[in-house]
Design a protein around this motif. Structure first.
Motif, mmCIF file in Angstrom:
data_model
loop_
_atom_site.group_PDB
_atom_site.id
_atom_site.type_symbol
_atom_site.label_atom_id
_atom_site.label_comp_id
_atom_site.label_asym_id
_atom_site.label_seq_id
_atom_site.Cartn_x
_atom_site.Cartn_y
_atom_site.Cartn_z
ATOM 1 N N ALA A 30 16.366 5.881 1.274
ATOM 2 C CA ALA A 30 16.387 4.099 1.542
ATOM 3 C C ALA A 30 17.142 3.114 1.259
ATOM 4 O O ALA A 30 17.780 1.890 1.166
ATOM 5 N N GLY A 31 18.197 3.621 0.419
ATOM 6 C CA GLY A 31 19.394 2.751 0.895
ATOM 7 C C GLY A 31 20.433 2.822 1.334
ATOM 8 O O GLY A 31 21.719 2.629 1.572
ATOM 9 N N GLY A 32 20.061 3.708 2.075
ATOM 10 C CA GLY A 32 21.055 4.124 3.067
ATOM 11 C C GLY A 32 21.438 5.483 3.624
ATOM 12 O O GLY A 32 20.675 6.390 3.563
ATOM 13 N N THR A 33 22.754 6.198 4.265
ATOM 14 C CA THR A 33 23.161 7.215 4.450
ATOM 15 C C THR A 33 24.215 7.525 3.765
ATOM 16 O O THR A 33 25.149 7.682 3.300
ATOM 17 N N SER A 34 23.467 9.291 2.960
ATOM 18 C CA SER A 34 24.259 10.126 2.614
ATOM 19 C C SER A 34 24.212 11.726 2.128
ATOM 20 O O SER A 34 23.865 11.465 3.853
ATOM 21 N N GLU A 274 9.039 1.335 1.309
ATOM 22 C CA GLU A 274 10.005 0.868 2.053
ATOM 23 C C GLU A 274 11.165 -0.571 0.848
ATOM 24 O O GLU A 274 11.942 -1.117 1.350
ATOM 25 N N SER A 275 10.020 -1.228 1.185
ATOM 26 C CA SER A 275 9.403 -2.446 0.500
ATOM 27 C C SER A 275 10.327 -2.820 -1.062
ATOM 28 O O SER A 275 10.784 -3.500 -1.491
ATOM 29 N N ALA A 276 9.706 -1.221 -1.857
ATOM 30 C CA ALA A 276 10.015 -1.610 -3.178
ATOM 31 C C ALA A 276 11.459 -0.939 -3.337
ATOM 32 O O ALA A 276 12.255 -0.934 -3.788
ATOM 33 N N GLY A 277 11.690 0.224 -2.446
ATOM 34 C CA GLY A 277 13.049 0.484 -2.426
ATOM 35 C C GLY A 277 14.480 -0.949 -2.567
ATOM 36 O O GLY A 277 15.566 0.240 -2.473
ATOM 37 N N LYS A 278 13.843 -1.298 -1.576
ATOM 38 C CA LYS A 278 15.000 -2.911 -1.157
ATOM 39 C C LYS A 278 15.779 -3.046 -2.675
ATOM 40 O O LYS A 278 16.267 -3.775 -2.947
ATOM 41 N N THR A 279 14.836 -3.409 -4.005
ATOM 42 C CA THR A 279 14.634 -4.200 -4.968
ATOM 43 C C THR A 279 15.631 -2.705 -6.042
ATOM 44 O O THR A 279 16.774 -2.747 -6.400
ATOM 45 N N VAL A 280 15.021 -1.871 -5.313
ATOM 46 C CA VAL A 280 15.890 -0.945 -6.377
ATOM 47 C C VAL A 280 17.419 -0.014 -6.420
ATOM 48 O O VAL A 280 18.146 0.693 -6.667
ATOM 49 N N GLU A 281 17.276 -0.858 -4.651
ATOM 50 C CA GLU A 281 18.646 -0.206 -4.388
ATOM 51 C C GLU A 281 19.832 -1.038 -4.664
ATOM 52 O O GLU A 281 21.157 -1.363 -4.838
ATOM 53 N N ALA A 282 18.696 -2.774 -4.925
ATOM 54 C CA ALA A 282 19.913 -3.677 -5.485
ATOM 55 C C ALA A 282 20.309 -3.753 -6.978
ATOM 56 O O ALA A 282 20.563 -4.298 -7.871
ATOM 57 N N ALA A 283 19.718 -1.861 -7.815
ATOM 58 C CA ALA A 283 19.821 -2.643 -9.514
ATOM 59 C C ALA A 283 20.913 -2.226 -9.762
ATOM 60 O O ALA A 283 22.281 -1.483 -8.760
ATOM 61 N N ASP A 291 25.324 8.929 -17.938
ATOM 62 C CA ASP A 291 23.628 8.102 -18.417
ATOM 63 C C ASP A 291 23.689 7.512 -17.228
ATOM 64 O O ASP A 291 23.696 5.947 -16.532
ATOM 65 N N LEU A 292 22.627 7.253 -16.220
ATOM 66 C CA LEU A 292 22.830 6.204 -15.018
ATOM 67 C C LEU A 292 21.226 5.173 -15.505
ATOM 68 O O LEU A 292 20.766 5.432 -14.976
ATOM 69 N N LYS A 293 21.745 5.002 -16.687
ATOM 70 C CA LYS A 293 20.420 4.095 -17.163
ATOM 71 C C LYS A 293 20.300 2.697 -15.787
ATOM 72 O O LYS A 293 21.872 2.519 -15.338
ATOM 73 N N LEU A 294 19.163 1.703 -15.440
ATOM 74 C CA LEU A 294 19.936 1.071 -14.551
ATOM 75 C C LEU A 294 18.989 -0.357 -15.283
ATOM 76 O O LEU A 294 18.524 -0.686 -15.788
ATOM 77 N N LYS A 295 19.809 -1.123 -14.670
ATOM 78 C CA LYS A 295 19.200 -2.381 -14.607
ATOM 79 C C LYS A 295 18.320 -3.582 -13.416
ATOM 80 O O LYS A 295 18.992 -3.172 -12.181
ATOM 81 N N ILE A 296 17.042 -3.586 -13.609
ATOM 82 C CA ILE A 296 16.602 -3.629 -12.242
ATOM 83 C C ILE A 296 16.320 -5.143 -12.395
ATOM 84 O O ILE A 296 15.890 -5.745 -13.057
ATOM 85 N N LEU A 348 3.356 10.997 -0.529
ATOM 86 C CA LEU A 348 2.559 10.654 -2.421
ATOM 87 C C LEU A 348 2.649 9.533 -2.973
ATOM 88 O O LEU A 348 1.507 8.986 -4.093
ATOM 89 N N GLY A 349 3.238 8.569 -2.513
ATOM 90 C CA GLY A 349 2.997 7.462 -3.027
ATOM 91 C C GLY A 349 4.102 6.436 -3.494
ATOM 92 O O GLY A 349 4.762 5.895 -4.205
ATOM 93 N N TYR A 350 5.465 7.309 -3.148
ATOM 94 C CA TYR A 350 6.569 7.677 -3.882
ATOM 95 C C TYR A 350 7.357 7.164 -3.057
ATOM 96 O O TYR A 350 7.770 7.420 -1.711
ATOM 97 N N ALA A 351 9.008 6.461 -3.626
ATOM 98 C CA ALA A 351 10.097 6.169 -2.885
ATOM 99 C C ALA A 351 11.631 7.326 -3.002
ATOM 100 O O ALA A 351 11.037 7.144 -4.201
ATOM 101 N N PRO A 352 11.888 7.394 -2.027
ATOM 102 C CA PRO A 352 12.958 8.077 -2.290
ATOM 103 C C PRO A 352 13.931 7.547 -3.288
ATOM 104 O O PRO A 352 13.878 5.902 -3.405
ATOM 105 N N LEU A 353 14.996 7.776 -3.803
ATOM 106 C CA LEU A 353 16.039 6.955 -4.586
ATOM 107 C C LEU A 353 16.889 6.757 -3.291
ATOM 108 O O LEU A 353 17.418 7.650 -2.381
ATOM 109 N N PRO A 354 17.969 6.142 -3.553
ATOM 110 C CA PRO A 354 18.419 5.016 -2.712
ATOM 111 C C PRO A 354 19.944 6.051 -2.559
ATOM 112 O O PRO A 354 20.158 6.454 -3.435
#
Length: 369
Positions: A30-34, A274-283, A291-296, A348-354
């Motif tokens: 969702a966030g690009g290429t890795s 995909e549309s949800a992934g765009k929000t997570v990518e900007a977190a 410790d990978l706590k996020l601010k969304i 399953l209705g989820y999105a992969p991490l960016p």
């Protein structure tokens, strides 16, 4: 690979634009290429039981991961109790589970990080994002498809200020829809829930919501309660005029109607991985070290970004678990953070991490000892 055959159909049916399965080539998420990370390989010598509990939002993901992992590691048993995020965190703090699933990171105001660190004894507790669970605004209104709702309207509905489906605020969001005068029946989670925490954070950031975000639904907002994500889905499906919030996987499994929600730019966006992934990518990452706590940013104005998302964390000890638990948890989370583990989520209705975040998760998992 043992996982590949089982996941092939899911991969084809999934959102291929988010993540392409592979082990040798670069993969897109969702966030690009890795660069691809090797999934956990089958190990006939790996033995033992992992006890975990928490988020019901990730229950479907855990079930899929458990099936795949145990198939390749027959000596391992994974017991996951979808008791809710609050209960899972407390079980981890009390030392009865090796990791907790939670739809929000350990809460500073409640003293949870210090309590979790004390449980780990020789190390720190870490929040590891593992599942992107878009939160759908679901409703049951026969004849009204493609409903559009602005954050302010959603806030008014769940604060019991908007009580009829033909209210002027809903009409303004849906100028071409034929809205009935049916009474609105708003449902919320009756148990403490990370989904409620994220949903109320969204309302607080965007909708003049007068209450503080919390895992427990504010009694002042009234409404009807249902326990767990499955309880919410069942209540909406059986109640005409109902509306609630639930993870996309449960909405799709129950074939519920989903509203388009306006983001910070006023764009009404359909909920997709995909549309949800765009929000997570900007977190932003608010934690330190592993410790990978996020601010969304729930008020994101990114084009095509669906604003109501939650990220489910696996909370465990970076160091301090019993040696057997550490080995099993590290092996299991290595799989869940692998390309195959993440790709299994899309059907399953989820999105992969960016990919940018996933790289950090893999580094953190590698540090578990």
């Amino acid at each position: 690979m043992k996982y590949a055959g089982r996941l092939a159909a899911a991969t084809i049916a999934g959102v291929l634009s988010l993540a392409a399965c592979g082990t040798d080539d670069n993969t897109s998420t969702a966030g690009g290429t890795s660069s691809a990370a090797a999934p956990a390989q089958g190990d006939d010598t790996l033995q033992g039981t992992i006890n975990a509990a928490g988020s019901s939002a990730q229950a479907n993901a855990i079930a899929e991961w458990k099936k795949n992992f145990q198939s390749s590691n027959p000596g391992v048993s994974i017991n996951y109790n979808p008791s809710g995020s609050g209960a899972g965190v407390q079980a981890f703090i009390q030392g009865t589970v090796a990791f907790a699933g939670s739809d929000s990171a350990l809460n500073d105001e409640k003293g949870e990080p210090a309590q979790a660190d004390a449980r780990c004894k020789t190390g720190k507790a870490i929040n590891l994002p593992m599942v992107t669970g878009p939160v759908a605004v679901v409703y049951n209104l026969p004849g009204v498809d493609g409903l559009q709702l602005s954050p302010k309207t959603i806030g008014g509905i769940f604060n019991s200020k908007i009580t009829k489906w033909d209210d002027p605020a809903i009409k303004a969001d849906n100028p071409d829809a034929k809205l009935p005068s049916t009474a609105i029946q708003a449902f919320h989670r009756s148990d403490e829930s990370g989904t409620s925490d994220n949903f109320t954070k969204f309302l607080k950031a965007t909708a003049d919501w007068p209450y503080e975000p919390a895992k427990a639904w504010p009694a002042e907002a009234q409404g009807q309660g249902s326990k767990g994500s499955d309880g919410i889905a069942s209540s909406i499906k059986s109640t005409e005029g109902a509306i609630s919030y639930v993870e996309l996987s449960f909405a799709e499994n129950s074939q519920l109607q989903k509203a388009k929600v306006a983001n910070g730019s006023g764009e009404f966006v359909e909920l997709t991985p995909e549309s949800a992934g765009k929000t997570v990518e900007a977190a932003e990452i608010a934690g330190t070290g592993n410790d990978l706590k996020l601010k969304i940013d729930y008020a994101t104005s990114a084009a095509g970004a669906y604003p109501i998302v939650l990220v489910t964390y696996e909370i465990t000890c970076e160091k301090g678990l019993a040696a057997e638990d550490a080995k099993l948890v590290k092996s299991f989370l290595t799989y869940t953070a692998s390309d195959e583990g993440q790709q299994a989520l899309t059907s399953l209705g989820y999105a992969p991490l960016p990919s940018s975040l996933l790289t950090k998760v893999r580094t953190a998992v590698e540090a578990i000892a």
